[in-house]
Design a protein around this motif. Structure first.
Motif, mmCIF file in Angstrom:
data_model
loop_
_atom_site.group_PDB
_atom_site.id
_atom_site.type_symbol
_atom_site.label_atom_id
_atom_site.label_comp_id
_atom_site.label_asym_id
_atom_site.label_seq_id
_atom_site.Cartn_x
_atom_site.Cartn_y
_atom_site.Cartn_z
ATOM 1 N N MET A 185 -0.941 0.898 10.560
ATOM 2 C CA MET A 185 -2.101 1.110 11.127
ATOM 3 C C MET A 185 -2.652 2.483 11.062
ATOM 4 O O MET A 185 -3.366 2.950 12.208
ATOM 5 N N GLY A 186 -2.377 3.243 10.091
ATOM 6 C CA GLY A 186 -2.749 4.736 9.817
ATOM 7 C C GLY A 186 -4.318 4.676 9.937
ATOM 8 O O GLY A 186 -4.715 5.685 10.371
ATOM 9 N N SER A 187 -5.094 3.803 9.824
ATOM 10 C CA SER A 187 -6.521 3.913 9.830
ATOM 11 C C SER A 187 -7.035 3.273 11.307
ATOM 12 O O SER A 187 -8.434 3.564 11.400
ATOM 13 N N LEU B 3 -7.003 -5.924 7.476
ATOM 14 C CA LEU B 3 -6.857 -4.773 6.968
ATOM 15 C C LEU B 3 -5.619 -4.533 6.336
ATOM 16 O O LEU B 3 -4.629 -4.695 7.089
ATOM 17 N N GLN B 4 -5.624 -3.934 5.332
ATOM 18 C CA GLN B 4 -4.331 -3.726 4.394
ATOM 19 C C GLN B 4 -4.188 -2.153 4.961
ATOM 20 O O GLN B 4 -5.203 -1.171 4.504
ATOM 21 N N ASP B 5 -3.191 -1.723 5.507
ATOM 22 C CA ASP B 5 -2.786 -0.411 5.771
ATOM 23 C C ASP B 5 -1.434 -0.142 5.881
ATOM 24 O O ASP B 5 -0.625 -1.062 6.146
ATOM 25 N N ASP B 6 -1.203 0.719 6.329
ATOM 26 C CA ASP B 6 0.334 1.403 6.043
ATOM 27 C C ASP B 6 0.431 1.735 7.792
ATOM 28 O O ASP B 6 0.008 2.847 8.142
ATOM 29 N N THR C 89 -3.371 -6.970 10.389
ATOM 30 C CA THR C 89 -3.059 -5.987 9.505
ATOM 31 C C THR C 89 -1.843 -5.874 8.823
ATOM 32 O O THR C 89 -0.649 -6.248 9.551
ATOM 33 N N ARG D 153 0.396 4.447 -2.700
ATOM 34 C CA ARG D 153 0.136 5.946 -2.365
ATOM 35 C C ARG D 153 1.677 6.622 -2.965
ATOM 36 O O ARG D 153 1.336 7.763 -3.224
ATOM 37 N N ILE E 199 0.681 -1.247 0.122
ATOM 38 C CA ILE E 199 0.023 0.038 -0.058
ATOM 39 C C ILE E 199 0.841 1.238 0.052
ATOM 40 O O ILE E 199 0.441 2.368 -0.540
ATOM 41 N N THR E 200 2.024 1.156 0.465
ATOM 42 C CA THR E 200 3.046 2.528 0.618
ATOM 43 C C THR E 200 3.451 2.521 -0.890
ATOM 44 O O THR E 200 3.625 3.754 -1.300
ATOM 45 N N GLN F 162 0.946 -4.129 5.361
ATOM 46 C CA GLN F 162 1.047 -3.096 4.082
ATOM 47 C C GLN F 162 0.619 -4.015 2.691
ATOM 48 O O GLN F 162 0.619 -3.238 1.742
#
Length: 384
Positions: free
Chosen positions: A298-300, A293-296, A267, A87, A83-84, A269
């Motif tokens: 845990m940003g969300s 959860l796909q996330d950077d 979670t 973005r 995901i990084t 990335q």
């Protein structure tokens, strides 16, 4: 002129929101060699797909070369596992004033249908390469050409062998600046279903493990996770636990199974990791207990919402050994943990993470150590 414009574009790229440092660059010689090879083959009007574009060099470089040639690609389709990377591509496109021209998609038919040229930054593992090669041969145009590039020091004959299972011809091209391109053509017809995701029953854990090709350790139990799980009986039973950097979701599944009243979030990335963790949860009847959860970092995830974070951090950024990923995850855990919550971390002992854990999270104790790994508990400082 084209060479100068491409160099100018590449030098403006950033890795953000991924870790940035003076010794970490947003592009490498392989990106440039792949773009030059594409232009040299006269494929600037191809139906183009890009796989493994780390920060946008291939996608934005292809669009730049296309514009300079006075032609117009159909929209470039691109798949990035992290995901990084997704973005970073969008950030770099915005900084360069590229408002359109590419579409970000999962690995599969939407990405590859009708594609006659595919650019690939070679992945680190043969398993990931096999999943990609199968997808290209299965879904791309019958006459598709795959240009797979990498740094020579990270390439192996095993990569050629994988590609030869899915393509009629695989031709290594001349190396340049310590990078090389493998040109794979004449995709073979698919024989049976895709090789991934793979599933294996781990008798040691009595757990079914699902893995896509890009996930660290595949369906195996890596030795760091094994050491952390020896302390599972000592982990607190909490309301909300997070498996940060979940990979195949083994830690999340083991915690959820032992503590059935906990809400567990897995979670990562990586899209491949998230799909693997979801598969592991389903295979063990835990899909109602584990959210994925796909996330950077845990940003969300809301601040102060977790009571326990379990972490086996990576110590590589791409092919570089770098502590930045772990440090970023410690800071993320500190934000997400409620006061008094705990971060349980397993890491290679040579990394000396203790000062960073103390600084970013709070008081840290060593729970266990073996010849290779250290397990620590860091307690989130209470607000003052």
């Amino acid at each position: 002129m084209a060479e100068k414009n491409l160099e100018m574009l590449l030098n403006r790229l950033r890795r953000f929101p991924d870790v940035e440092a003076p010794n970490l660059q947003a592009w490498d010689a392989t990106d440039k060699l792949l773009l030059d090879t594409t232009a040299g083959l006269g494929t600037t009007e191809s139906n183009l797909a890009v796989i493994g574009d780390r920060y946008g060099a291939l996608t934005l470089g292809a669009l730049t070369l296309d514009a300079l040639a006075g032609s117009a690609f159909p929209k470039v389709r691109v798949h990035q596992d992290l995901i990084t990377g997704e973005r970073a591509l969008r950030n770099n496109a915005a900084a360069l004033g590229v408002a359109a021209g590419f579409e970000q998609l999962p690995l599969g038919p939407r990405l590859l249908a009708g594609a006659d040229t595919v650019l690939l930054q070679l992945p680190k593992t043969l398993a990931e390469l096999e999943e990609i090669a199968d997808a290209v041969a299965r879904y791309a145009a019958p006459g598709a050409v795959l240009l797979a590039g990498g740094r020579v020091k990270h390439m192996s004959l095993g990569m050629n062998a994988v590609l030869e299972r899915y393509f009629g011809t695989v031709q290594p091209q001349l190396a340049r600046q310590k990078s090389r391109v493998l040109l794979a053509a004449t995709p073979r017809a698919a024989d049976g279903g895709p090789p991934f995701p793979a599933m294996e029953f781990n008798s040691e854990l009595e757990l079914h493990v699902t893995a896509h090709g890009a996930v660290f350790a595949g369906t195996r139990l890596d030795i760091g996770t094994r050491f952390l799980l020896t302390f599972l009986p000592e982990m607190p039973a909490v309301r909300h636990a997070v498996d940060l950097g979940c990979g195949t979701g083994i830690i999340a599944a083991m915690y959820a199974r032992r503590y059935p009243d906990a809400v567990v979030t897995a979670t990562d990335q990586s899209a491949a990791a998230v799909e693997s963790a979801l598969g592991t949860a389903k295979a063990n009847g835990l899909e109602g207990r584990i959210s994925v959860l796909q996330d950077d970092a845990m940003g969300s995830v809301p601040a102060g919402s977790a009571d326990l974070v379990l972490l086996n951090p990576p110590f590589h950024l791409g092919s570089s050994v770098h502590a930045g990923a772990g440090i970023k995850m410690f800071g993320a855990a500190a934000r997400v943990l409620a006061p008094g919550g705990e971060l349980w971390t397993v890491f290679n002992s040579h990394l000396h993470y203790l000062p960073a854990l103390e600084r970013l999270v709070g008081p840290t104790v060593v729970l266990g150590r073996n010849p290779k790994f250290t397990v620590t508990i860091s307690t989130k400082r209470a607000r003052h």
